[in-house]
Design a protein around this motif. Structure first.
Motif, PDB file in Angstrom:
ATOM      1  N   TYR A 133       0.392   7.438  -4.985  1.00 23.13           N
ATOM      2  CA  TYR A 133      -0.883   7.545  -4.622  1.00 23.13           C
ATOM      3  C   TYR A 133      -0.513   5.201  -4.084  1.00 23.13           C
ATOM      4  CZ  TYR A 133       1.339   3.510  -8.558  1.00 23.13           C
ATOM      5  OH  TYR A 133       1.977   2.374  -9.303  1.00 23.13           O
ATOM      6  N   PRO A 134      -1.808   5.130  -3.348  1.00 17.35           N
ATOM      7  CA  PRO A 134      -2.916   5.548  -4.263  1.00 17.35           C
ATOM      8  C   PRO A 134      -3.972   6.328  -3.183  1.00 17.35           C
ATOM      9  CG  PRO A 134      -2.878   3.201  -2.658  1.00 17.35           C
ATOM     10  CD  PRO A 134      -1.907   3.279  -2.761  1.00 17.35           C
ATOM     11  N   ASN A 135      -3.349   6.572  -2.001  1.00 16.59           N
ATOM     12  CA  ASN A 135      -4.536   7.249  -1.258  1.00 16.59           C
ATOM     13  C   ASN A 135      -3.276   9.011  -1.265  1.00 16.59           C
ATOM     14  OD1 ASN A 135      -6.282   5.227  -0.333  1.00 16.59           O
ATOM     15  ND2 ASN A 135      -4.193   4.122   0.636  1.00 16.59           N
ATOM     16  N   GLY A 136      -2.274   9.226  -1.326  1.00 15.76           N
ATOM     17  CA  GLY A 136      -1.575  10.611  -1.600  1.00 15.76           C
ATOM     18  C   GLY A 136      -1.174  10.882  -0.152  1.00 15.76           C
ATOM     19  N   VAL A 137      -1.322   9.653   0.586  1.00 16.45           N
ATOM     20  CA  VAL A 137      -0.776  10.089   1.793  1.00 16.45           C
ATOM     21  C   VAL A 137       0.882  10.954   2.139  1.00 16.45           C
ATOM     22  CG1 VAL A 137       0.458   8.964   4.291  1.00 16.45           C
ATOM     23  CG2 VAL A 137      -1.113   7.801   2.171  1.00 16.45           C
ATOM     24  N   THR A 138       1.260  11.952   2.858  1.00 17.01           N
ATOM     25  CA  THR A 138       2.223  12.088   2.822  1.00 17.01           C
ATOM     26  C   THR A 138       3.391  11.997   3.935  1.00 17.01           C
ATOM     27  OG1 THR A 138       0.926  14.031   4.564  1.00 17.01           O
ATOM     28  CG2 THR A 138       0.719  14.638   2.755  1.00 17.01           C
ATOM     29  N   GLY A 139       4.467  12.746   3.993  1.00 20.14           N
ATOM     30  CA  GLY A 139       5.505  11.843   4.996  1.00 20.14           C
ATOM     31  C   GLY A 139       5.494  11.817   6.284  1.00 20.14           C
ATOM     32  N   GLU A 140       4.175  12.743   7.308  1.00 23.63           N
ATOM     33  CA  GLU A 140       3.876  12.697   8.624  1.00 23.63           C
ATOM     34  C   GLU A 140       2.894  11.062   8.943  1.00 23.63           C
ATOM     35  OE1 GLU A 140       2.792  15.590   6.546  1.00 23.63           O
ATOM     36  OE2 GLU A 140       4.752  16.590   7.567  1.00 23.63           O
ATOM     37  N   SER A 141       2.294  10.717   8.069  1.00 24.62           N
ATOM     38  CA  SER A 141       1.422  10.385   7.990  1.00 24.62           C
ATOM     39  C   SER A 141       2.419   8.159   7.495  1.00 24.62           C
ATOM     40  CB  SER A 141       0.269   9.020   7.269  1.00 24.62           C
ATOM     41  OG  SER A 141      -0.812  10.827   7.632  1.00 24.62           O
ATOM     42  N   LEU A 142       3.469   8.914   6.195  1.00 20.97           N
ATOM     43  CA  LEU A 142       4.021   7.292   6.245  1.00 20.97           C
ATOM     44  C   LEU A 142       5.407   6.559   6.863  1.00 20.97           C
ATOM     45  CD1 LEU A 142       5.630   7.874   2.698  1.00 20.97           C
ATOM     46  CD2 LEU A 142       3.539   6.505   3.495  1.00 20.97           C
ATOM     47  N   ASN A 143       4.825   5.864   6.959  1.00 29.54           N
ATOM     48  CA  ASN A 143       5.370   4.538   8.105  1.00 29.54           C
ATOM     49  C   ASN A 143       6.733   4.140   7.658  1.00 29.54           C
ATOM     50  OD1 ASN A 143       5.673   2.636   7.106  1.00 29.54           O
ATOM     51  ND2 ASN A 143       4.468   1.656   8.053  1.00 29.54           N
ATOM     52  N   GLU A 144       8.173   4.171   8.006  1.00 32.45           N
ATOM     53  CA  GLU A 144       9.119   3.696   7.496  1.00 32.45           C
ATOM     54  C   GLU A 144       9.880   2.709   6.693  1.00 32.45           C
ATOM     55  OE1 GLU A 144      11.409   6.020   9.268  1.00 32.45           O
ATOM     56  OE2 GLU A 144      10.217   6.888   9.419  1.00 32.45           O
TER      57      GLU A 144
ATOM     58  N   GLY B 269       0.975  -1.247  -0.096  1.00 35.86           N
ATOM     59  CA  GLY B 269       0.051  -0.565  -0.529  1.00 35.86           C
ATOM     60  C   GLY B 269       0.895   1.223  -0.161  1.00 35.86           C
ATOM     61  N   GLY B 270       2.252   1.570   0.754  1.00 38.89           N
ATOM     62  CA  GLY B 270       2.945   2.394   0.663  1.00 38.89           C
ATOM     63  C   GLY B 270       4.106   2.668  -0.326  1.00 38.89           C
ATOM     64  N   ILE B 271       4.440   2.185  -0.853  1.00 42.43           N
ATOM     65  CA  ILE B 271       5.557   1.508  -1.912  1.00 42.43           C
ATOM     66  C   ILE B 271       5.192   2.100  -2.865  1.00 42.43           C
ATOM     67  CG2 ILE B 271       4.980  -0.038  -3.965  1.00 42.43           C
ATOM     68  CD1 ILE B 271       7.544  -1.426  -3.560  1.00 42.43           C
ATOM     69  N   ASN B 272       4.048   3.120  -3.185  1.00 46.22           N
ATOM     70  CA  ASN B 272       3.916   4.079  -4.486  1.00 46.22           C
ATOM     71  C   ASN B 272       3.623   5.596  -4.135  1.00 46.22           C
ATOM     72  OD1 ASN B 272       3.941   2.302  -7.182  1.00 46.22           O
ATOM     73  ND2 ASN B 272       2.323   1.196  -5.544  1.00 46.22           N
ATOM     74  N   GLU B 273       3.530   5.457  -2.725  1.00 45.67           N
ATOM     75  CA  GLU B 273       3.316   6.886  -1.943  1.00 45.67           C
ATOM     76  C   GLU B 273       4.583   7.893  -2.222  1.00 45.67           C
ATOM     77  OE1 GLU B 273       0.278   7.619  -1.761  1.00 45.67           O
ATOM     78  OE2 GLU B 273      -0.691   5.906  -0.951  1.00 45.67           O
ATOM     79  N   ARG B 274       4.615   8.850  -1.514  1.00 41.82           N
ATOM     80  CA  ARG B 274       5.413   9.611  -1.814  1.00 41.82           C
ATOM     81  C   ARG B 274       5.302  10.922  -0.413  1.00 41.82           C
ATOM     82  NH1 ARG B 274       7.056   6.395  -4.450  1.00 41.82           N
ATOM     83  NH2 ARG B 274       7.201   6.555  -6.420  1.00 41.82           N
ATOM     84  N   MET B 275       6.599  10.865   0.033  1.00 37.78           N
ATOM     85  CA  MET B 275       5.874  11.886   0.955  1.00 37.78           C
ATOM     86  C   MET B 275       5.857  13.930   0.998  1.00 37.78           C
ATOM     87  SD  MET B 275       8.464  10.440   3.518  1.00 37.78           S
ATOM     88  CE  MET B 275       9.463  11.951   4.352  1.00 37.78           C
ATOM     89  N   ASP B 276       5.545  14.063  -0.206  1.00 35.14           N
ATOM     90  CA  ASP B 276       4.673  14.912  -0.891  1.00 35.14           C
ATOM     91  C   ASP B 276       3.578  14.900  -0.375  1.00 35.14           C
ATOM     92  OD1 ASP B 276       5.171  14.095  -3.243  1.00 35.14           O
ATOM     93  OD2 ASP B 276       6.135  15.877  -3.579  1.00 35.14           O
ATOM     94  N   GLY B 277       2.883  14.080  -0.689  1.00 32.42           N
ATOM     95  CA  GLY B 277       1.210  13.751  -0.915  1.00 32.42           C
ATOM     96  C   GLY B 277       0.887  13.432  -2.759  1.00 32.42           C
ATOM     97  N   SER B 278       2.173  13.049  -3.963  1.00 34.73           N
ATOM     98  CA  SER B 278       1.822  13.014  -4.642  1.00 34.73           C
ATOM     99  C   SER B 278       1.609  11.725  -5.560  1.00 34.73           C
ATOM    100  CB  SER B 278       3.545  13.587  -5.525  1.00 34.73           C
ATOM    101  OG  SER B 278       4.437  13.209  -5.625  1.00 34.73           O
TER     102      SER B 278
END
Length: 563
Positions: free
Chosen positions: A432-443, A421-430
């Motif tokens: 996918y799939p959820n546009g998660v930002t760095g504060e919410s991404l785990n290590e 779920g997180g491998i395609n997320e980016r720190m700035d929210g850009s």
């Protein structure tokens, strides 16, 4: 009333059931199949029917089964009526009597019939997990081994090595096809090759065969195989996985080699190193899972566990041999190569301090993280211009795959969520799939994103060539808003400036693959390469160990090469 079950129609109307059974009574051709038996349809005679009460069967031809049947063994009947193939639900005997040397028996009356239309052209497709070895015997040449992909009353389709194309093109006489089912059932028939369709990416040839003149016994056997393939295939449908009994044809006897271990069409000589050859079964599993997902199945929990353990074992044996082997899988589809590389490198980067069950979950999630792309429209990957609508459609591959992983009870949901779920997320929210930002991404998600991008950029894509490690590191470091700088630094420090698998040009102008590096990142073992473009299996020469710089000079540059 008609209810659909795969390609069958369930007929429950009493008048229709009686009409179809009347045709069986008049026309003959009925067979009895024991539940959990040897898998052979046994010819019997349906003598009479008494609607809502009983069927009267003449079981003289199968008197050797009477003991089992009288003891309560369940069975079902199959037969052809009105151009349709019929199958009853499970029945059992209620009475047996002997009359004039015949054994006349009564059974319960079926509440419904399952009906297959158009017997002659109906084609039963084998799903992944239903391996049937097929051999094509060519006069004067070695037999060609492949796998059965579908079967009908008139012919079949096989997957064969691409090398079979020339042989089949020059052979006009009918060929002998033989099939070996997992339970040991062997079947032979004469056939002619009709159409051929190459699959260059998988180095396969799909060949359609037309059966020659069949004896009545062969016709009966083929139709039994068709029905059992459909029966087994229906078990792989998500809603039926836990409730249907397996077909005896696809149940391997105790002590018999597991047919799912068969890697059939893959030629091990095409893989450059011993460790790469040991990765082939993992690759075959992932390749098969893509097709299984498209056919509606979940990820196979048992096999995913098996192959995650296998990759971990290879890592424990020799981590650098595994990292290099992940660069030697060019015969495999891109998603398969990428999944294995991500799993191996992510394990190597983050797994050292983890308990084994969590390491295994990381490996498993890395292996399958991109397989959901088999579930989105494939036209997305061929679009000339990748637009916002394309991106949204592509992002659906993540939730689609996570849904298919729910049956893997042993797999940590938090690890799967972080990696898949997180491998395609980016720190700035850009991302996918959820546009998660760095504060919410785990290590783990942050580390996975970096491993994924590195492995993707090391390979050619339609819109850009492969990049060197230095080019990739510069790309990551120039995008700190997207990738965690701490994990970028950890990645570079861990895998070094010239990582295992890099093709390096030395100051003496020679090329060599990096096999091992020391703590400072200097190559300690390399394998000489003839060129930057030759296939990996043909591009491994002499191995040099120890003081590489003394023998080849200093490393000058890495050569980008897609593997």
């Amino acid at each position: 009333m008609v209810a659909h079950e795969e390609e069958y129609e369930r007929v429950a109307n009493p008048v229709a059931v009686a009409s179809l059974l009347d045709t069986l009574v008049e026309g003959g051709g009925t067979s009895l199949c024991l539940e959990g038996g040897e898998g052979r349809p046994e010819p019997i005679v349906l003598m009479e029917q008494h609607p809502d009460q009983a069927l009267v069967l003449d079981l003289s031809s199968v008197d050797y089964l009477l003991g089992q049947l009288q003891g309560g063994a369940s069975f079902y009947l199959t037969g052809e009526a009105q151009g349709k193939m019929l199958r009853t639900p499970m029945l059992s005997l209620t009475e047996t009597r002997r009359s004039g040397g015949r054994f006349l028996c009564c059974s319960g009356y079926p509440a419904y019939l399952d009906v297959l239309q158009r017997r002659e052209v109906f084609r039963a497709e084998l799903r992944i997990g239903m391996p049937v070895v097929a051999m094509v015997s060519v006069p004067g040449q070695d037999a060609i081994q492949g796998e059965l992909r579908d079967l009908s009353q008139r012919g079949c389709q096989l997957e064969l090595p691409m090398t079979a194309s020339g042989v089949l093109a020059t052979t006009e006489v009918p060929l002998t096809l033989s099939f070996e089912f997992p339970d040991g059932t062997h079947f032979e028939i004469q056939a002619s090759a009709r159409h051929r369709r190459p699959d260059p990416e998988r180095n396969l040839l799909r060949v359609g065969f037309h059966f020659g003149a069949c004896s009545p016994e062969q016709e009966r056997q083929i139709w039994y195989f068709v029905c059992e393939i459909e029966r087994e295939s229906s078990r792989y449908a998500k809603e039926h996985q836990d409730e249907r009994q397996p077909s005896p044809l696809f149940t391997s006897p105790a002590g018999r080699a597991n047919a799912s271990e068969h890697i059939g069409r893959r030629d091990l000589k095409r893989y450059a190193t011993p460790t790469a050859r040991r990765l082939v079964k993992i690759a075959a599993f992932l390749d098969g899972q893509m097709l299984a997902l498209q056919q509606g199945s979940d990820i196979d929990s048992r096999q995913l566990s098996l192959y995650a353990d296998r990759l971990m074992d290879l890592h424990e044996e020799d981590r650098e041999a595994l990292l290099f082997a992940s660069r030697c899988l060019s015969p495999e589809p891109l998603l398969v190569r990428h999944g294995i590389s991500v799993a191996a490198h992510l394990l190597d980067l983050v797994g050292a301090s983890m308990p084994r069950d969590l390491r295994k979950a990381v490996v498993a999630s890395g292996l399958v993280h991109d397989l959901g792309k088999a579930l989105v429209p494939q036209v997305l990957f061929k679009a000339a211009n990748f637009e916002a609508t394309h991106r949204q459609a592509l992002s659906e591959h993540v939730p689609l795959l996570l849904e298919r992983l729910e049956s893997c009870q042993w797999l940590s949901s938090s690890i799967a969520s972080a990696v898949v779920g997180g491998i395609n997320e980016r720190m700035d929210g850009s991302g996918y799939p959820n546009g998660v930002t760095g504060e919410s991404l785990n290590e783990l998600a942050k580390a996975s994103a970096i491993v994924d991008v590195v492995e993707a950029l090391r390979r050619d894509r339609s819109d850009r060539p492969a990049k060197t490690a230095q080019q990739i590191y510069r790309h990551l470091l120039s995008h700190p808003h997207q990738f965690d700088p701490r994990w970028i630094k950890r990645y570079i420090e861990h895998f070094k400036a010239l990582p295992v698998g890099a093709l390096v040009r030395f100051s003496n102008e020679q090329l060599a693959w990096v096999l091992r590096v020391d703590e400072r990142g200097s190559p300690t073992e390399v394998c000489m390469a003839m060129s930057a473009s030759a296939p990996m299996r043909d591009n491994l020469g002499k191995t040099i160990r120890g003081n590489v710089v003394e023998k080849l000079g200093r490393p000058v540059s890495e050569v980008a090469v897609s593997t």
